[in-house]
Design a protein around this motif. Structure first.
Motif, short mmCIF file in Angstrom:
data_model
loop_
_atom_site.label_atom_id
_atom_site.label_comp_id
_atom_site.label_asym_id
_atom_site.label_seq_id
_atom_site.Cartn_x
_atom_site.Cartn_y
_atom_site.Cartn_z
N CYS A 17 0.85 -1.19 0.00
CA CYS A 17 0.00 0.00 0.00
C CYS A 17 0.88 1.24 0.00
O CYS A 17 2.10 1.14 0.10
N PRO A 19 1.06 4.27 2.20
CA PRO A 19 0.63 5.05 3.37
C PRO A 19 1.25 6.44 3.38
O PRO A 19 2.28 6.68 2.77
N CYS A 42 0.70 1.41 13.37
CA CYS A 42 -0.42 2.27 12.99
C CYS A 42 -0.09 2.78 11.58
O CYS A 42 1.00 3.30 11.34
N GLN A 47 -8.04 7.72 1.49
CA GLN A 47 -9.25 6.89 1.48
C GLN A 47 -8.95 5.53 0.88
O GLN A 47 -8.32 5.43 -0.17
N ASP A 49 -10.30 1.03 1.19
CA ASP A 49 -11.17 0.00 1.75
C ASP A 49 -10.39 -0.67 2.88
O ASP A 49 -9.62 -1.61 2.64
N LYS A 50 -10.57 -0.17 4.09
CA LYS A 50 -9.76 -0.63 5.22
C LYS A 50 -9.91 -2.12 5.50
O LYS A 50 -8.90 -2.80 5.68
N LEU A 53 -7.95 -4.07 2.82
CA LEU A 53 -6.52 -3.88 2.94
C LEU A 53 -5.97 -4.63 4.15
O LEU A 53 -4.93 -5.28 4.07
N LEU A 54 -6.66 -4.53 5.28
CA LEU A 54 -6.22 -5.27 6.47
C LEU A 54 -6.15 -6.76 6.18
O LEU A 54 -5.17 -7.42 6.55
N LEU A 71 -5.43 0.75 11.12
CA LEU A 71 -5.51 1.61 9.94
C LEU A 71 -6.41 2.80 10.22
O LEU A 71 -7.49 2.66 10.79
N TYR A 72 -5.93 3.98 9.82
CA TYR A 72 -6.73 5.20 9.89
C TYR A 72 -6.64 5.88 8.53
O TYR A 72 -5.58 5.89 7.90
N THR A 73 -7.74 6.47 8.09
CA THR A 73 -7.64 7.34 6.91
C THR A 73 -7.01 8.65 7.37
O THR A 73 -6.98 8.95 8.58
N GLU A 76 -9.58 10.66 9.31
CA GLU A 76 -9.80 10.12 10.67
C GLU A 76 -8.63 10.50 11.58
O GLU A 76 -8.83 10.92 12.72
#
Length: 103
Positions: A17, A19, A42, A47, A49-50, A53-54, A71-73, A76
């Motif tokens: 990903c 990040p 963390c 944005q 699809d958490k 992705l997790l 995960l945080y956007t 958030e």
């Protein structure tokens, strides 16, 4: 100093990903040997699809010890770190930034 194991997991995260920031906020070690027993990361992302992705990250990252991913956007993260009583604010204050995307 960041353990080789934390660096290896960070590399796997960055391969899967993009990040904005990755923070190591927990690293449990054996008192007798200082061997890493578990890690907590963390991940702050645009944005995404958490849940998907997790799922992908947990299936693809290989580690000899347990690890946890939060995960945080970005939105958030900005909102929650503004509240000093939030868990995100505690992570920001006490965690170690392993990766931060250049603006």
């Amino acid at each position: 100093m960041i353990s080789k194991l934390a660096q290896a997991i960070l590399s796997d995260i960055l391969r899967h990903c993009t990040p904005r920031k990755v923070i190591l906020y927990g690293e449990k070690r054996s008192p007798a040997t200082s061997e890493v027993k578990s890690l907590d990361f963390c991940i702050i992302l645009p944005q995404v699809d958490k849940p998907a992705l997790l799922h992908d990250l947990y299936l693809t990252i290989e580690s000899p010890v347990p690890f946890n991913l939060l995960l945080y956007t970005c939105d958030e993260w900005a909102e929650l770190t503004g509240d000093f009583s939030s868990y995100a604010a505690a992570i920001q204050k006490k965690g170690t930034v392993l990766y931060e995307q250049k603006p």
